[in-house]
Scaffold this motif. Structure first.
Motif, mmCIF file in Angstrom:
data_model
loop_
_atom_site.group_PDB
_atom_site.id
_atom_site.type_symbol
_atom_site.label_atom_id
_atom_site.label_comp_id
_atom_site.label_asym_id
_atom_site.label_seq_id
_atom_site.Cartn_x
_atom_site.Cartn_y
_atom_site.Cartn_z
ATOM 1 N N UNK A 106 -17.625 -12.817 41.515
ATOM 2 C CA UNK A 106 -17.711 -12.092 42.775
ATOM 3 C C UNK A 106 -16.317 -12.054 43.351
ATOM 4 N N UNK A 107 -15.867 -10.854 43.667
ATOM 5 C CA UNK A 107 -14.441 -10.688 43.941
ATOM 6 C C UNK A 107 -14.105 -10.429 45.403
ATOM 7 N N UNK A 108 -15.077 -10.031 46.192
ATOM 8 C CA UNK A 108 -14.717 -9.532 47.524
ATOM 9 C C UNK A 108 -15.263 -10.361 48.671
ATOM 10 N N UNK A 109 -16.097 -11.352 48.365
ATOM 11 C CA UNK A 109 -16.675 -12.141 49.431
ATOM 12 C C UNK A 109 -15.941 -13.476 49.484
ATOM 13 N N UNK A 110 -15.516 -13.920 50.672
ATOM 14 C CA UNK A 110 -14.796 -15.200 50.718
ATOM 15 C C UNK A 110 -15.667 -16.346 50.206
ATOM 16 N N UNK A 111 -15.102 -17.178 49.381
ATOM 17 C CA UNK A 111 -15.864 -18.279 48.794
ATOM 18 C C UNK A 111 -16.346 -19.250 49.860
ATOM 19 N N UNK A 151 -20.052 -19.049 51.330
ATOM 20 C CA UNK A 151 -21.267 -19.273 50.551
ATOM 21 C C UNK A 151 -21.981 -20.488 51.152
#
Lengths: 250, 332, 298
Positions: free
Chosen positions: A114-119, A122
């Motif tokens: 997943x490239x666009x959501x800040x880790x 989560x």
């Protein structure tokens, strides 16, 4: 009989012509701690490396939850619910304790592609990480960089990372190594608590801790199983006394 | 320096740059465009070098691949379409990175360095020794791509100011994109792989896959830089894939400070100013110092790799720390 | 293919392979013993060729130029080790690559200053200028046989050093480990300087003996370096045996690859394309054994 989580059959590993481990068959059950002891060079670490997939066995089989996992890669075995800790502390020294566990917890997501959501957003992963830190008694040190933790705390972090991957089976390679008396005591208490909800395979040199914790003991010498059974039986075993316990218990 | 301070600094620099076409001469506008292109290229390598721990010595292959794609897509004496040629060129770079990455990413350490260089040189020799696209002389893109949508032309690539702003826009997009990717679950995995790949595997991450995707992303972004470069200069040659460029971009990343994204941009600027300055060195007696600028550049690289392990950003940070410490000391 | 043509190609392939071995063994030795990756290695192949040209011109005799060139190469190697390489022993490969990349630029530019940018040639020495007739219109030059012989001689010498001497003991132990070596009572600083100089001289020697059959030109080391990388990747980094086998493999694959593509193709483009065969070979090895044929599994 409690559920069998890990079962090996005739596990063998050769290095060149040398057999580091040969014909080891053992089991680990849910809610029980199975300790593997033996002198240095007995093949205990090689055994753990084969169980975790870090090293492919030369022959023999490994089954987790009844599935044959022989020859699977480390990441695949990890995803079957196996968590391991290392003899030499193996944490991400530049990351905070929280980030160490967050990354470990992130591994339980189906994918991290997943490239666009800040880790950091989560929430599920964050909760897992916090729980793991708390379970290992590190909740106060979440924001500390791992390299700034004491040796004992780093060993705790090692366990916390393993817990963050929500394993059923814990493979612990000398978690007490290099610890002081106080740190050892709290680690023993932690392991006692963990065994209630996990199957644990423990490699350890500290005999007092081993006899306090183990439900079952396997003694390895020269890569082979010398004896296996309940702690009391092992303590009484003359062969074991001679080969190993006698010397180390001065 | 924090990444926020970096970002603010960068925002100011971008705004400053955006104003240059209003007062600067053509030469400088084009120089800045080239600098930004190299900045994009260096950032793409930093994703591998500084964040994933993959020391690629063949990164120019992907830079050159998209440039050649444009050259081949451009019909003689006619213009290619920007809106189709750009995505195709990037796709070619990305696909090439996927194929090469599939082979190289399974190697480690020194092997990775050698194998990336070998595959890139394979492509270099392919274009250098054969008649494809002009052989070792390269090929001119006589007419720049046209960016028409229906009858409307939002920008004209024959106009150097338009090219400059296009480059600037891409520069900002790439920077923001990389920052977003690095903060994502994927980006965190990359940083973990750089720190300790074996541990990442035992935590359950199939690291090969992540490294390969990083390699492809970096290749695609290098392709963006290559494409922009070919429209700026209107010429494509094998040197764009050669190891001198791969080495130069690596040096930019190291010089500025790898694993910072801003550092490589600074490194690119310093490198290009240095190149300009050294090439302009005067004749002293019978010795033409400027003609042999590579000698000074080479010596500079040797010294920099000995003396600047953390790059200029690292040097700046440790200087700041030292000053801070001295200020903090009570006057004894 | 006629037998005589086959024989010529076979000899060419072996000669090219052995020459590659001379260069790549230097690369792999320096890495195996010192843990240093020297990407300027190919530049010293070029330096060797230019030395052969300038010294033959100055002295007027190839046979005197050869030992003089070897002595100069050894001195250059020792000087470089003392000047820059010794600072790299504890550094990451990344910095070794960068520094030696800088060296490439320096060497290439110094070559331009000292010897100019023109393509040069070295005459084949008179005694070896003959050709051995194979059929009515095919023959094989003696000089190429001599190149192979020299390479084999050096390979034999290396075998002796590796098998019979204390230095060889370390090489076999794969000793990039200082303490172990020092515990053998060897002065590590001296060993490293000698090994680096020897590695560099192997490349230069290859350039010197190749000069009469290949032209002497700027950047001639670049292609050789890349092929050496392929050799080392296939053979396994640090393994001299691997380098020998991989060099011969590549020499033969490259030579016969060209012959086969010429025979089946006839396209003008294809002979050059056939030089891709060695990279295809490397790619296959990477899939099968990423650590090379004789490399240690990582």
């Amino acid at each position: 009989m409690p559920e069998v989580v890990l079962a090996t059959q005739g596990l063998t590993r050769h290095f060149g012509g040398l057999a580091a481990v040969s014909g080891v068959s053992l089991e680990a059950h849910m809610g029980q701690l199975h300790a593997v002891i033996g002198p240095n060079g007995a093949g205990k670490s090689t055994l753990i490396n084969m169980l975790s997939g870090d090293l492919p066995p030369t022959s023999g089989r490994v089954a987790i939850n009844g599935c044959d996992v022989t020859g699977l890669a480390a990441h695949q075995i990890s995803r079957m619910g196996v968590g391991r800790s290392y003899q030499k502390t193996n944490v991400f020294l530049a990351f905070t304790a929280f980030e160490n566990c967050r990354l470990a917890a992130q591994s339980r997501r189906k994918t991290s592609m997943q490239f666009f959501r800040p880790a950091v957003n989560l929430t599920e992963v964050n909760r897992s990480a916090e729980e793991a830190l708390a379970a290992a008694g590190l909740d106060g040190r979440a924001g500390s960089v791992a390299s700034a933790l004491s040796h004992g705390e780093q060993r705790q972090l090692e366990i916390a990372m393993t817990l963050a991957t929500r394993p059923k089976l814990l493979l612990l390679d000398e978690p007490l190594a290099g610890m002081g008396a106080e740190e050892s005591a709290s680690m023993v208490a932690l392991l006692k608590k963990l065994v209630e909800t996990h199957a644990i395979l423990l490699v350890e040199h500290d005999m007092d801790a081993v006899f306090e914790l183990a439900d079952r003991l396997t003694v390895m010498v020269d890569g082979q199983v010398l004896a296996s059974g309940a702690p009391a039986a092992i303590r009484a075993n003359a062969e074991v006394q001679e080969a190993y316990l006698g010397e180390s218990h001065e | 320096m924090t990444s926020r301070a970096n970002a603010i600094l960068l925002a100011v620099a971008v705004l400053g740059l955006a104003a240059t076409p209003f007062f600067a001469e053509k030469f400088y506008v084009q120089f800045f465009a080239k600098l930004l292109i190299m900045g994009i290229f260096a950032m793409s390598l930093d994703l591998l070098l500084g964040y994933t721990g993959l020391v690629s010595f063949g990164h120019a292959a992907f830079y050159g691949a998209s440039a050649y794609t444009l050259a081949i897509l451009t019909p003689q004496y006619q213009a290619a379409n920007f809106w189709t040629s750009f995505p195709i060129a990037i796709a070619v770079s990305a696909t090439l990175a996927l194929v090469i990455g599939f082979f190289v990413v399974r190697t480690h350490g020194i092997y990775f360095i050698m194998v990336t260089l070998a595959f890139a040189q394979m492509l270099f020799f392919l274009f250098h020794d054969t008649k494809i696209a002009g052989g070792n002389d390269g090929i001119y893109i006589d007419v720049r791509p046209v960016a028409k949508i229906g009858d409307w032309q939002p920008f004209n690539l024959d106009n150097f100011v338009h090219v400059f702003y296009l480059v600037l826009v891409f520069f900002v997009i790439v920077y923001v994109l990389l920052r977003v990717i690095l903060a994502s679950p994927f980006g965190r995995v990359l940083v973990g792989i750089k720190a300790n790949e074996a541990r990442m595997r035992s935590l359950g991450f199939p690291t090969f896959r992540y490294k390969l995707v990083a390699f492809v992303i970096a290749g695609a972004i290098a392709g963006v830089a290559g494409y922009l470069s070919s429209i700026q200069f209107g010429v494509v040659n094998p040197e764009m894939m050669g190891w001198h460029l791969s080495g130069a971009v690596m040096m930019m990343v190291i010089l500025g400070g790898m694993g910072t994204l801003t550092g490589p941009i600074i490194g690119a600027a310093v490198w290009m100013l240095l190149e300009l300055g050294l090439q302009g060195l005067p004749k002293v007696g019978s010795v033409d110092l400027g003609k042999h600028w590579q000698l000074w550049m080479g010596s500079f690289i040797v010294l920099a790799s000995l003396l600047l392990p953390n790059g200029l950003l690292g040097l700046g940070a440790s200087l700041l720390r030292r000053i801070g410490k001295q200020r903090g000391k009570p006057d004894a | 293919m006629e037998f005589s043509t086959f024989l010529i190609q076979l000899l060419n392939g072996v000669q090219y392979g052995l020459l590659l071995f001379l260069v790549s063994s230097g690369l792999t030795l320096v890495f195996g013993i010192m843990g240093i990756i020297n990407i300027a290695h190919g530049s010293f192949y070029m330096v060797g060729a230019y030395l052969a040209w300038s010294l033959t011109g100055a002295i007027g005799n190839f046979w005197l130029a050869l030992p003089a060139g070897i002595v100069i190469s050894v001195l250059i190697g020792m000087l470089l080790e003392w000047l820059v390489i010794r600072w790299l022993y504890h550094r990451d490969h990344l910095y070794q690559v960068l520094l030696t990349y800088g060296l490439i630029l320096v060497v290439e530019e110094l070559r331009s200053v000292l010897w100019g940018d023109d393509v040069r040639g070295v005459d084949i020495p008179k005694i070896l200028s003959a050709s051995i007739p194979l059929t009515e219109n095919q023959s094989y030059p003696v000089y190429r046989l001599w190149i192979s012989a020299v390479c084999l001689l050096v390979a034999g010498l290396m075998y002796w050093v590796i098998q019979k001497t204390r230095l060889g003991m370390m090489i076999r132990a794969g000793a990039s480990n200082r303490e172990m070596v020092q515990s053998l009572g060897i002065n590590i600083q001296v060993v490293y300087r000698v090994v680096f100089a020897a590695g560099l001289t192997l490349a230069a020697l290859a350039g010197m003996i190749a000069a009469p059959v290949s032209a002497v030109f700027p950047g001639m080391g670049n292609h050789v370096l890349i092929v050496c990388f392929v050799v080392v990747v296939i053979g396994g980094m640090g393994s001299v045996k691997g380098a020998l086998i991989a060099s011969l493999l590549i020499g033969l694959v490259d030579t016969f690859g060209k012959v086969v593509t010429l025979a089946i193709g006839g396209f003008k483009v294809l002979p050059e394309l056939s030089s891709m065969t060695v990279y295809v070979l490397m790619a296959a090895i990477l899939l099968w054994r990423p650590e090379g044929l004789f490399g240690k599994r990582l």
